[in-house]
Write a protein that holds these residues in place. Structure first.
Motif, mmCIF file in Angstrom:
data_model
loop_
_atom_site.group_PDB
_atom_site.id
_atom_site.type_symbol
_atom_site.label_atom_id
_atom_site.label_comp_id
_atom_site.label_asym_id
_atom_site.label_seq_id
_atom_site.Cartn_x
_atom_site.Cartn_y
_atom_site.Cartn_z
ATOM 1 N N TRP A 157 0.811 -1.210 0.000
ATOM 2 C CA TRP A 157 0.000 0.000 0.000
ATOM 3 C C TRP A 157 0.850 1.269 0.000
ATOM 4 O O TRP A 157 0.320 2.377 0.107
ATOM 5 N N GLY A 158 2.166 1.118 -0.105
ATOM 6 C CA GLY A 158 3.054 2.270 -0.225
ATOM 7 C C GLY A 158 3.552 2.858 1.082
ATOM 8 O O GLY A 158 4.063 3.979 1.101
ATOM 9 N N HIS A 159 3.438 2.115 2.174
ATOM 10 C CA HIS A 159 3.868 2.605 3.481
ATOM 11 C C HIS A 159 5.119 1.859 3.941
ATOM 12 O O HIS A 159 5.448 0.796 3.429
ATOM 13 N N GLN A 160 5.785 2.421 4.936
ATOM 14 C CA GLN A 160 6.993 1.812 5.495
ATOM 15 C C GLN A 160 6.674 1.174 6.849
ATOM 16 O O GLN A 160 6.271 1.887 7.770
ATOM 17 N N PRO A 161 6.863 -0.139 6.990
ATOM 18 C CA PRO A 161 6.593 -0.778 8.281
ATOM 19 C C PRO A 161 7.771 -0.638 9.247
ATOM 20 O O PRO A 161 8.930 -0.647 8.846
ATOM 21 N N MET A 162 7.440 -0.477 10.506
ATOM 22 C CA MET A 162 8.396 -0.501 11.601
ATOM 23 C C MET A 162 7.871 -1.617 12.510
ATOM 24 O O MET A 162 6.841 -1.441 13.169
ATOM 25 N N THR A 163 8.507 -2.782 12.488
ATOM 26 C CA THR A 163 7.927 -3.945 13.151
ATOM 27 C C THR A 163 8.592 -4.257 14.489
ATOM 28 O O THR A 163 9.795 -4.066 14.668
#
Length: 135
Positions: free
Chosen positions: A23-29
């Protein structure tokens, strides 16, 4: 947009992170509530220099701190207090538990697992983001 994703189940964490990227976002997991809590320590101390998340998507029951406890702390962290917070759970919550999490922890939405299909989940998250931005 950056998303904080805290989920102890690796398959779900990886799936949600992949969906976030699609979806074009950056995950911080984070793999536990404790790891997310430790990161919040760094944010509050001014030791975190990366991009802050625009959304938090967290499991409720995780090792260390629960998702609602992390949510409550996010609401008390000046730089994050206004981000949308969505909790996920595989457990059935009573109406009282839901109400408490929404009111006391400042949670915007609680989604049951198994998670909705990608399209429906995106609509739900988009609604939460739009609602938070409007208020």
């Amino acid at each position: 947009m950056h998303w904080l994703i805290a989920e102890d189940e690796p398959d779900i964490r990886n799936l949600v992170a992949m969906m976030c990227q699609v979806w074009g976002h950056q995950p911080m997991t984070f793999e536990s509530g404790q790891k997310a809590w430790d990161w919040l320590d760094k944010v509050e101390a001014g030791d975190f220099t990366g991009d802050l998340p625009d959304l938090a998507l967290m499991d409720i029951r995780m090792p260390g701190y629960r998702g609602d406890e992390v949510a409550q702390r996010i609401r008390k962290t000046a730089s994050l207090k206004d981000i949308p917070i969505v909790l996920m759970t595989a457990f059935v919550l009573s109406d009282e538990e839901r109400k408490t999490m929404m009111e006391e922890a400042g949670v915007d939405m609680i989604i049951n697992k198994p998670l909705p299909d990608f399209g429906d989940l995106k609509k739900l998250i988009d609604q939460v983001i739009a609602s938070r931005q409007a208020s």
